[in-house]
Design a protein around this motif. Structure first.
Motif, mmCIF file in Angstrom:
data_model
loop_
_atom_site.group_PDB
_atom_site.id
_atom_site.type_symbol
_atom_site.label_atom_id
_atom_site.label_comp_id
_atom_site.label_asym_id
_atom_site.label_seq_id
_atom_site.Cartn_x
_atom_site.Cartn_y
_atom_site.Cartn_z
ATOM 1 N N ALA A 43 54.155 55.090 16.015
ATOM 2 C CA ALA A 43 53.075 55.712 16.785
ATOM 3 C C ALA A 43 53.119 55.234 18.231
ATOM 4 O O ALA A 43 53.387 54.060 18.505
ATOM 5 C CB ALA A 43 51.721 55.380 16.160
ATOM 6 N N ALA A 44 52.846 56.151 19.147
ATOM 7 C CA ALA A 44 52.728 55.830 20.572
ATOM 8 C C ALA A 44 51.343 56.264 21.017
ATOM 9 O O ALA A 44 51.099 57.453 21.242
ATOM 10 C CB ALA A 44 53.807 56.538 21.382
ATOM 11 N N ASP A 45 50.412 55.313 21.106
ATOM 12 C CA ASP A 45 49.025 55.622 21.448
ATOM 13 C C ASP A 45 48.878 55.676 22.962
ATOM 14 O O ASP A 45 48.936 54.659 23.646
ATOM 15 C CB ASP A 45 48.089 54.564 20.853
ATOM 16 C CG ASP A 45 46.627 54.992 20.914
ATOM 17 O OD1 ASP A 45 46.302 55.911 21.689
ATOM 18 O OD2 ASP A 45 45.816 54.396 20.188
ATOM 19 N N LEU A 46 48.675 56.863 23.487
ATOM 20 C CA LEU A 46 48.618 57.095 24.933
ATOM 21 C C LEU A 46 47.194 57.321 25.441
ATOM 22 O O LEU A 46 47.001 57.640 26.612
ATOM 23 C CB LEU A 46 49.497 58.292 25.291
ATOM 24 C CG LEU A 46 50.992 58.003 25.107
ATOM 25 C CD1 LEU A 46 51.744 59.263 24.745
ATOM 26 C CD2 LEU A 46 51.558 57.392 26.365
ATOM 27 N N ARG A 47 46.224 57.188 24.573
ATOM 28 C CA ARG A 47 44.835 57.407 24.986
ATOM 29 C C ARG A 47 44.372 56.352 25.991
ATOM 30 O O ARG A 47 44.815 55.192 25.911
ATOM 31 C CB ARG A 47 43.924 57.373 23.751
ATOM 32 C CG ARG A 47 44.212 58.447 22.730
ATOM 33 C CD ARG A 47 43.382 58.232 21.486
ATOM 34 N NE ARG A 47 43.752 56.965 20.842
ATOM 35 C CZ ARG A 47 43.033 56.348 19.895
ATOM 36 N NH1 ARG A 47 41.902 56.882 19.498
ATOM 37 N NH2 ARG A 47 43.439 55.212 19.379
ATOM 38 N N PRO A 48 43.448 56.730 26.907
ATOM 39 C CA PRO A 48 42.892 58.077 27.100
ATOM 40 C C PRO A 48 43.784 58.915 28.012
ATOM 41 O O PRO A 48 44.466 58.392 28.888
ATOM 42 C CB PRO A 48 41.549 57.793 27.761
ATOM 43 C CG PRO A 48 41.796 56.547 28.573
ATOM 44 C CD PRO A 48 42.781 55.728 27.772
ATOM 45 N N LEU A 49 43.769 60.219 27.774
ATOM 46 C CA LEU A 49 44.512 61.160 28.593
ATOM 47 C C LEU A 49 43.575 62.266 29.064
ATOM 48 O O LEU A 49 42.636 62.641 28.360
ATOM 49 C CB LEU A 49 45.663 61.784 27.802
ATOM 50 C CG LEU A 49 46.824 60.850 27.434
ATOM 51 C CD1 LEU A 49 47.726 61.519 26.395
ATOM 52 C CD2 LEU A 49 47.627 60.485 28.668
#
Length: 229
Positions: A77-83
């Motif tokens: 998983a690559a958690d990019l939040r927040p976007l």
């Protein structure tokens, strides 16, 4: 080992990519009228949570040409939040969010959190990946999974003039015979590493197919209940 359901339920009127025929899930026979129950499903191959094959946009292989094991993924998983809406995810951002080498897994699951907008128009103004980011994954033999309708920008009236045209992310991945899983939900509850199951329906020449997407986790705190509701 907890199993999380990452699938949006199929339902009449559910969100579909702009221009796609609407989904209909309707009774075909009922107990009262017929003594038995059946249901008619009328849907596009790209409806709901689904997997795309290279045959979607290229002369590459269809889903039925891949071995079934291909749809059981060692996932990171690559958690990019927040976007923000319509924000582009560049290569530096993806690399900074990953704790695993994409060359050592089967798929990178990009967590945008945009599944929370499922059912409203904002869903189609999702973040998207850069072509460079897609090429970096493809070069490492890695597939892509997203919690959006599209890893490329989806055309809406709120699109900006500087957004890429067409499907550059799809193109870079499909040129390398990679798969793309779209419209996942609940990726915010998976750990950094998990096993993703996304088995398509079996039909000849499948450019895409709805799937029941499930995450087998390592037994840690997933932040949600086992069925994903």
């Amino acid at each position: 080992m907890p199993t999380l359901d990452l699938t949006h339920p199929l339902a009449t009127g559910m969100p579909v990519y702009p221009g796609t025929e609407p989904v209909r899930v309707e009774p075909a026979a009922t107990l009262d009228a017929d003594g038995y129950r059946t249901t008619r499903l009328d849907l596009d191959s790209h409806a709901g949570t689904h997997v795309d094959a290279p045959a979607h946009l290229t002369a590459g292989p269809a889903l039925d040409e891949f071995p079934v094991e291909r749809f059981r993924f060692d996932a990171a998983a690559a958690d990019l939040r927040p976007l923000d809406a319509r924000e582009q995810v560049d290569l530096d951002a993806l690399q900074g969010a990953l704790t695993a080498d994409p060359a050592e897994v089967d798929v990178v699951a990009v967590v945008t959190g945009w599944d929370r907008h499922w059912g409203d128009e904002r869903y189609f103004d999702h973040p998207y990946l850069s072509a460079e980011t897609a090429g970096w994954l493809a070069d490492r033999g890695c597939d892509l999974a997203v919690d959006t309708v599209n890893p490329d920008p989806t055309p809406t009236e709120r699109a900006s003039d500087d957004e890429p045209d067409g499907f550059p992310v799809h193109d870079r991945l499909f040129d390398a015979d990679r798969l793309i899983v779209e419209n996942l939900r609940g990726l915010d509850r998976v750990p950094d590493r998990f096993e993703l199951h996304a088995y398509p329906l079996r039909f000849a020449g499948a450019d895409a197919s709805p799937v029941r997407a499930l995450a087998d986790t390592d037994g840690g705190d997933s932040g949600g209940d086992a069925d994903g509701d």
